[in-house]
Design a protein around this motif. Sequence first.
Motif, PDB file in Angstrom:
ATOM      1  N   ASP A  95       0.807  -1.217   0.000  1.00 35.91           N
ATOM      2  CA  ASP A  95       0.000   0.000   0.000  1.00 35.91           C
ATOM      3  C   ASP A  95       0.847   1.276   0.000  1.00 35.91           C
ATOM      4  N   GLU A  96       2.158   1.142   0.063  1.00 33.31           N
ATOM      5  CA  GLU A  96       3.021   2.312   0.133  1.00 33.31           C
ATOM      6  C   GLU A  96       3.306   2.864  -1.262  1.00 33.31           C
ATOM      7  N   ARG A  97       3.331   4.191  -1.382  1.00 33.38           N
ATOM      8  CA  ARG A  97       3.598   4.862  -2.658  1.00 33.38           C
ATOM      9  C   ARG A  97       4.700   5.913  -2.461  1.00 33.38           C
ATOM     10  N   PRO A  98       5.904   5.485  -2.094  1.00 39.10           N
ATOM     11  CA  PRO A  98       6.958   6.446  -1.774  1.00 39.10           C
ATOM     12  C   PRO A  98       7.466   7.250  -2.965  1.00 39.10           C
ATOM     13  N   LEU A  99       7.158   6.825  -4.202  1.00 38.42           N
ATOM     14  CA  LEU A  99       7.604   7.562  -5.382  1.00 38.42           C
ATOM     15  C   LEU A  99       6.489   8.399  -6.005  1.00 38.42           C
ATOM     16  N   ARG A 100       5.431   8.624  -5.257  1.00 38.91           N
ATOM     17  CA  ARG A 100       4.340   9.439  -5.759  1.00 38.91           C
ATOM     18  C   ARG A 100       4.857  10.828  -6.143  1.00 38.91           C
ATOM     19  N   VAL A 133       7.381  -1.730 -13.950  1.00 36.70           N
ATOM     20  CA  VAL A 133       6.235  -2.051 -13.100  1.00 36.70           C
ATOM     21  C   VAL A 133       6.490  -1.580 -11.669  1.00 36.70           C
ATOM     22  N   GLY A 134       7.720  -1.755 -11.204  1.00 39.60           N
ATOM     23  CA  GLY A 134       8.047  -1.305  -9.857  1.00 39.60           C
ATOM     24  C   GLY A 134       7.837   0.181  -9.674  1.00 39.60           C
ATOM     25  N   ALA A 135       8.265   0.983 -10.653  1.00 34.18           N
ATOM     26  CA  ALA A 135       8.075   2.428 -10.570  1.00 34.18           C
ATOM     27  C   ALA A 135       6.601   2.787 -10.518  1.00 34.18           C
ATOM     28  N   LEU A 136       5.818   2.141 -11.361  1.00 36.26           N
ATOM     29  CA  LEU A 136       4.385   2.440 -11.387  1.00 36.26           C
ATOM     30  C   LEU A 136       3.708   2.029 -10.079  1.00 36.26           C
ATOM     31  N   ARG A 137       4.067   0.863  -9.567  1.00 36.65           N
ATOM     32  CA  ARG A 137       3.449   0.390  -8.328  1.00 36.65           C
ATOM     33  C   ARG A 137       3.840   1.247  -7.128  1.00 36.65           C
ATOM     34  N   LEU A 138       5.005   1.902  -7.204  1.00 34.01           N
ATOM     35  CA  LEU A 138       5.424   2.791  -6.124  1.00 34.01           C
ATOM     36  C   LEU A 138       4.870   4.207  -6.284  1.00 34.01           C
ATOM     37  N   GLY A 139       4.080   4.420  -7.327  1.00 35.23           N
ATOM     38  CA  GLY A 139       3.398   5.694  -7.490  1.00 35.23           C
ATOM     39  C   GLY A 139       4.024   6.651  -8.474  1.00 35.23           C
ATOM     40  N   ALA A 140       5.137   6.261  -9.114  1.00 32.99           N
ATOM     41  CA  ALA A 140       5.823   7.153 -10.050  1.00 32.99           C
ATOM     42  C   ALA A 140       5.140   7.157 -11.408  1.00 32.99           C
ATOM     43  N   GLN A 141       5.428   8.199 -12.183  1.00 33.81           N
ATOM     44  CA  GLN A 141       5.098   8.227 -13.600  1.00 33.81           C
ATOM     45  C   GLN A 141       6.298   7.681 -14.364  1.00 33.81           C
ATOM     46  N   LEU A 142       6.076   7.176 -15.580  1.00 31.45           N
ATOM     47  CA  LEU A 142       7.119   6.467 -16.309  1.00 31.45           C
ATOM     48  C   LEU A 142       7.307   7.055 -17.702  1.00 31.45           C
ATOM     49  N   VAL A 143       8.579   7.238 -18.084  1.00 30.52           N
ATOM     50  CA  VAL A 143       8.953   7.602 -19.449  1.00 30.52           C
ATOM     51  C   VAL A 143       9.897   6.527 -19.951  1.00 30.52           C
ATOM     52  N   SER A 144       9.572   5.911 -21.091  1.00 32.05           N
ATOM     53  CA  SER A 144      10.372   4.814 -21.615  1.00 32.05           C
ATOM     54  C   SER A 144      11.045   5.231 -22.913  1.00 32.05           C
ATOM     55  N   ARG A 180      11.904  -2.484  -6.744  1.00 27.76           N
ATOM     56  CA  ARG A 180      11.188  -1.497  -5.930  1.00 27.76           C
ATOM     57  C   ARG A 180      12.072  -0.988  -4.799  1.00 27.76           C
ATOM     58  N   ALA A 181      12.827  -1.894  -4.181  1.00 29.06           N
ATOM     59  CA  ALA A 181      13.724  -1.473  -3.103  1.00 29.06           C
ATOM     60  C   ALA A 181      14.814  -0.553  -3.626  1.00 29.06           C
ATOM     61  N   VAL A 182      15.351  -0.847  -4.801  1.00 28.15           N
ATOM     62  CA  VAL A 182      16.383   0.000  -5.402  1.00 28.15           C
ATOM     63  C   VAL A 182      15.826   1.378  -5.739  1.00 28.15           C
ATOM     64  N   LEU A 183      14.668   1.427  -6.369  1.00 30.22           N
ATOM     65  CA  LEU A 183      14.062   2.709  -6.740  1.00 30.22           C
ATOM     66  C   LEU A 183      13.786   3.561  -5.510  1.00 30.22           C
ATOM     67  N   GLU A 184      13.265   2.951  -4.481  1.00 27.94           N
ATOM     68  CA  GLU A 184      12.957   3.671  -3.242  1.00 27.94           C
ATOM     69  C   GLU A 184      14.237   4.264  -2.646  1.00 27.94           C
ATOM     70  N   TRP A 185      15.308   3.463  -2.619  1.00 30.11           N
ATOM     71  CA  TRP A 185      16.571   3.946  -2.054  1.00 30.11           C
ATOM     72  C   TRP A 185      17.181   5.054  -2.923  1.00 30.11           C
ATOM     73  N   CYS A 186      17.213   4.851  -4.233  1.00 24.99           N
ATOM     74  CA  CYS A 186      17.841   5.835  -5.105  1.00 24.99           C
ATOM     75  C   CYS A 186      17.087   7.162  -5.118  1.00 24.99           C
ATOM     76  N   ALA A 187      15.779   7.104  -4.973  1.00 27.82           N
ATOM     77  CA  ALA A 187      14.989   8.334  -4.968  1.00 27.82           C
ATOM     78  C   ALA A 187      15.025   9.041  -3.624  1.00 27.82           C
ATOM     79  N   GLY A 188      15.709   8.456  -2.658  1.00 26.19           N
ATOM     80  CA  GLY A 188      15.782   9.074  -1.344  1.00 26.19           C
ATOM     81  C   GLY A 188      14.533   8.897  -0.539  1.00 26.19           C
ATOM     82  N   ALA A 189      13.725   7.893  -0.904  1.00 21.57           N
ATOM     83  CA  ALA A 189      12.449   7.684  -0.204  1.00 21.57           C
ATOM     84  C   ALA A 189      12.501   6.502   0.745  1.00 21.57           C
ATOM     85  N   ALA A 190      13.671   5.840   0.853  1.00 18.21           N
ATOM     86  CA  ALA A 190      13.773   4.663   1.721  1.00 18.21           C
ATOM     87  C   ALA A 190      13.581   5.032   3.175  1.00 18.21           C
ATOM     88  N   ARG A 191      12.939   4.136   3.926  1.00 17.16           N
ATOM     89  CA  ARG A 191      12.680   4.383   5.343  1.00 17.16           C
ATOM     90  C   ARG A 191      13.709   3.680   6.206  1.00 17.16           C
TER      91      ARG A 191
END
Length: 335
Positions: free
Chosen positions: A61-66, A87-98, A324-335
């Motif tokens: 339920d967490e969206r740390p990349l919103r 998929v990880g970026a989208l599930r964490l709430g981010a928008q995606l550019v490919s 998802r764990a990598v994206l959260e950490w790299c974006a500075g959103a890790a808890r």
Amino acid sequence: MHDSSSATMSHGLAGPVLSAVGAPVRATARRHLLSIDDLYDAELDRIVRRGAEFADGRCDDERPLRDLVVGVLFRETSTRTRTAFAVGALRLGAQLVSYGAADLQENTGETVADTGRVLSRMLDVLVARTAGPEEELRAYAAQERMAVVNAMSAGEHPTQALTDLTTLLRHFGRLAGLRVLYVGEGNNTASALALALSRYPGTELHLRTPRGYGVQPQYLERAADHAARAGSTVEQRHTMERLPEVDVVYTTRWQTTGTTKPDPHWREVFAPYRVDSAVMTANPGAVFMHDLPAHRGEEVTAEVLDGPRSLAFDQAENKYHSARAVLEWCAGAAR
């Protein structure tokens, strides 16, 4: 966060030490992951354990990349890594550019550094597979706004190593003391695994690679430094004789993505390094791992890959959880 200078600070379990390659920590919310050696040991372990938390469904339920935007650039083919990060970026709430391989103005002569500076003004994270040298990714990372993730370079595949450790942790409940036999080409997956597993006390990584196709010396040297500090073992031999007793047998495809072999008879050289029932029988308690894609009948037999001791497809799923764990950490959103 480490920058691209030539010495790495690595925090061991007992405190900070200087390891083979690295850089000082940068005061920024965005953090690059270009090499396993860009991570302090505590950061490495946290990402691995966070991947396991995502896999267990504790964070769905967490969206740390919103409100963040993640760019995905792949110049080489990818099934698992590209899908996992998208998929990880989208599930964490981010928008995606490919981006496709030919989409950026680098193809008309713009420098990688200039491209990175431009993208950093629009993206929060760039996940890039170039299959080229790590220096190209460091050129993307030569700015302060956008995190850059190495989704595979010629020398190292750091996000695969994080996936592998997450898989091991989920299966065994621990990482310390695990024994791994890696068989086949000493490619970017093997390099990253050596840099990551050697951080954990008592672990053993036995590399069995054909002569001329081993893990590059600079990665073995860096892994040896970690091993000396952690009390672990990393050793490479070019024979399949006298295999050690292990907990895990691991192989990868013989023809690494984006590469070719100059020797037309290379398959004959690799044939003794196939993982078959005889290899697994010599280690009756071991599980089997493969980063996929697999070529049944080459690096592994169908009996092993599709057998009850194979974790290969669980490992593939864990790429998504680890991403998802990598994206959260790299974006500075890790808890």
